[in-house]
Design a protein around this motif. Structure first.
Motif, PDB file in Angstrom:
ATOM      1  N   ARG A  46       0.783  -1.166  -0.073  1.00  0.00           N
ATOM      2  CA  ARG A  46       0.015   0.050   0.176  1.00  0.00           C
ATOM      3  C   ARG A  46       0.771   1.151  -0.154  1.00  0.00           C
ATOM      4  NH1 ARG A  46      -2.271   1.624   5.377  1.00  0.00           N
ATOM      5  NH2 ARG A  46      -0.237   2.523   5.259  1.00  0.00           N
ATOM      6  N   ASP A  47       1.939   1.478   0.975  1.00  0.00           N
ATOM      7  CA  ASP A  47       2.686   2.411   0.853  1.00  0.00           C
ATOM      8  C   ASP A  47       3.363   2.651  -0.672  1.00  0.00           C
ATOM      9  OD1 ASP A  47       2.229   2.701   3.410  1.00  0.00           O
ATOM     10  OD2 ASP A  47       3.824   1.777   4.315  1.00  0.00           O
ATOM     11  N   GLN A  48       3.860   1.570  -1.176  1.00  0.00           N
ATOM     12  CA  GLN A  48       4.653   1.693  -2.306  1.00  0.00           C
ATOM     13  C   GLN A  48       3.750   2.183  -3.381  1.00  0.00           C
ATOM     14  OE1 GLN A  48       7.802   1.604  -3.051  1.00  0.00           O
ATOM     15  NE2 GLN A  48       7.255   2.328  -5.074  1.00  0.00           N
ATOM     16  N   LEU A  49       2.276   1.761  -3.503  1.00  0.00           N
ATOM     17  CA  LEU A  49       1.426   2.229  -4.587  1.00  0.00           C
ATOM     18  C   LEU A  49       1.067   3.565  -4.334  1.00  0.00           C
ATOM     19  CD1 LEU A  49      -1.086  -0.932  -4.621  1.00  0.00           C
ATOM     20  CD2 LEU A  49       0.373  -0.052  -6.355  1.00  0.00           C
ATOM     21  N   LEU A  50       0.971   4.189  -2.911  1.00  0.00           N
ATOM     22  CA  LEU A  50       0.750   5.422  -2.728  1.00  0.00           C
ATOM     23  C   LEU A  50       1.805   6.343  -3.152  1.00  0.00           C
ATOM     24  CD1 LEU A  50      -1.065   5.345   0.914  1.00  0.00           C
ATOM     25  CD2 LEU A  50      -1.981   5.952  -1.408  1.00  0.00           C
ATOM     26  N   ALA A  51       2.981   5.945  -2.780  1.00  0.00           N
ATOM     27  CA  ALA A  51       4.096   6.596  -3.438  1.00  0.00           C
ATOM     28  C   ALA A  51       4.008   6.868  -4.797  1.00  0.00           C
ATOM     29  CB  ALA A  51       5.318   5.972  -2.880  1.00  0.00           C
ATOM     30  N   ASP A  52       3.805   5.784  -5.531  1.00  0.00           N
ATOM     31  CA  ASP A  52       4.043   5.791  -7.060  1.00  0.00           C
ATOM     32  C   ASP A  52       2.810   6.870  -7.239  1.00  0.00           C
ATOM     33  OD1 ASP A  52       5.891   4.028  -7.008  1.00  0.00           O
ATOM     34  OD2 ASP A  52       4.458   2.322  -7.805  1.00  0.00           O
ATOM     35  N   ILE A  53       1.610   6.793  -6.827  1.00  0.00           N
ATOM     36  CA  ILE A  53       0.449   7.701  -7.160  1.00  0.00           C
ATOM     37  C   ILE A  53       0.829   9.183  -6.883  1.00  0.00           C
ATOM     38  CG2 ILE A  53      -1.887   8.355  -6.461  1.00  0.00           C
ATOM     39  CD1 ILE A  53      -2.689   5.209  -6.069  1.00  0.00           C
ATOM     40  N   PHE A  54       1.327   9.277  -5.720  1.00  0.00           N
ATOM     41  CA  PHE A  54       1.862  10.555  -5.553  1.00  0.00           C
ATOM     42  C   PHE A  54       2.583  11.285  -6.538  1.00  0.00           C
ATOM     43  CE2 PHE A  54       0.759   9.804  -0.979  1.00  0.00           C
ATOM     44  CZ  PHE A  54      -0.574  10.359  -1.046  1.00  0.00           C
ATOM     45  N   ALA A  55       3.806  10.372  -6.885  1.00  0.00           N
ATOM     46  CA  ALA A  55       5.013  10.686  -7.818  1.00  0.00           C
ATOM     47  C   ALA A  55       4.262  10.973  -9.174  1.00  0.00           C
ATOM     48  CB  ALA A  55       5.899   9.616  -8.021  1.00  0.00           C
ATOM     49  N   LYS A  56       3.462  10.335  -9.744  1.00  0.00           N
ATOM     50  CA  LYS A  56       2.583  10.493 -10.898  1.00  0.00           C
ATOM     51  C   LYS A  56       1.794  11.784 -10.832  1.00  0.00           C
ATOM     52  CE  LYS A  56       2.845   5.765 -12.422  1.00  0.00           C
ATOM     53  NZ  LYS A  56       2.197   4.589 -12.621  1.00  0.00           N
ATOM     54  N   SER A  57       1.087  11.918  -9.675  1.00  0.00           N
ATOM     55  CA  SER A  57       0.311  13.230  -9.475  1.00  0.00           C
ATOM     56  C   SER A  57       1.037  14.349  -9.432  1.00  0.00           C
ATOM     57  CB  SER A  57      -0.626  13.075  -8.278  1.00  0.00           C
ATOM     58  OG  SER A  57      -1.506  12.063  -8.229  1.00  0.00           O
ATOM     59  N   ALA A  58       2.229  14.479  -9.019  1.00  0.00           N
ATOM     60  CA  ALA A  58       3.187  15.607  -8.810  1.00  0.00           C
ATOM     61  C   ALA A  58       3.639  15.900 -10.518  1.00  0.00           C
ATOM     62  CB  ALA A  58       4.360  15.258  -8.090  1.00  0.00           C
ATOM     63  N   GLU A  59       3.996  14.856 -11.161  1.00  0.00           N
ATOM     64  CA  GLU A  59       4.279  15.083 -12.420  1.00  0.00           C
ATOM     65  C   GLU A  59       3.222  15.744 -13.284  1.00  0.00           C
ATOM     66  OE1 GLU A  59       5.859  11.400 -13.986  1.00  0.00           O
ATOM     67  OE2 GLU A  59       6.982  10.968 -12.300  1.00  0.00           O
ATOM     68  N   LEU A  60       2.098  15.326 -13.061  1.00  0.00           N
ATOM     69  CA  LEU A  60       0.848  15.657 -13.688  1.00  0.00           C
ATOM     70  C   LEU A  60       0.563  17.201 -13.501  1.00  0.00           C
ATOM     71  CD1 LEU A  60      -1.444  15.254 -15.838  1.00  0.00           C
ATOM     72  CD2 LEU A  60      -2.949  14.188 -13.777  1.00  0.00           C
ATOM     73  N   ASN A  61       0.697  17.285 -12.160  1.00  0.00           N
ATOM     74  CA  ASN A  61       0.521  18.760 -11.568  1.00  0.00           C
ATOM     75  C   ASN A  61       1.531  19.772 -12.288  1.00  0.00           C
ATOM     76  OD1 ASN A  61      -1.912  18.016 -10.130  1.00  0.00           O
ATOM     77  ND2 ASN A  61      -0.788  17.674  -8.233  1.00  0.00           N
ATOM     78  N   GLU A  62       2.692  19.515 -12.424  1.00  0.00           N
ATOM     79  CA  GLU A  62       3.658  19.960 -13.063  1.00  0.00           C
ATOM     80  C   GLU A  62       3.322  20.580 -14.523  1.00  0.00           C
ATOM     81  OE1 GLU A  62       7.682  18.666 -12.520  1.00  0.00           O
ATOM     82  OE2 GLU A  62       7.348  18.466 -10.306  1.00  0.00           O
ATOM     83  N   ARG A  63       2.787  19.498 -15.126  1.00  0.00           N
ATOM     84  CA  ARG A  63       2.395  19.601 -16.481  1.00  0.00           C
ATOM     85  C   ARG A  63       1.280  20.729 -16.569  1.00  0.00           C
ATOM     86  NH1 ARG A  63       1.702  14.072 -19.132  1.00  0.00           N
ATOM     87  NH2 ARG A  63       2.158  13.422 -16.993  1.00  0.00           N
ATOM     88  N   LEU A  64       0.322  20.528 -15.755  1.00  0.00           N
ATOM     89  CA  LEU A  64      -0.967  21.179 -15.895  1.00  0.00           C
ATOM     90  C   LEU A  64      -0.854  22.763 -15.350  1.00  0.00           C
ATOM     91  CD1 LEU A  64      -3.332  18.484 -14.625  1.00  0.00           C
ATOM     92  CD2 LEU A  64      -3.055  19.333 -16.963  1.00  0.00           C
TER      93      LEU A  64
END
Length: 65
Positions: A46-64
């Protein structure tokens, strides 16, 4: 100390007892270690999945932005 009463079928009980015997531990010790390991493994996943989601969200937020 809290305890847990779990019901197993005869086949499950035999499987667990055989596994405990092979590990050279009591059935109680084997079951305790198995349950704690399963819970720990799920938390790590669960912790690894959340870390992956947060990383992808951060990348998406930077692009947006």
């Amino acid at each position: 100390m809290p305890s847990l009463n779990i019901t197993f079928t005869d086949e499950e009980q035999t499987l667990l007892r055989d596994a405990a015997d092979k590990e050279g531990v009591s059935l109680k010790t084997f079951a305790h270690h198995a349950v704690v390991e399963a819970a720990s493994s799920r938390k790590k996943m669960r912790d690894q999945l959340l870390a992956d989601i947060f990383a992808k969200s951060a990348e998406l937020n930077e692009r947006l932005a």
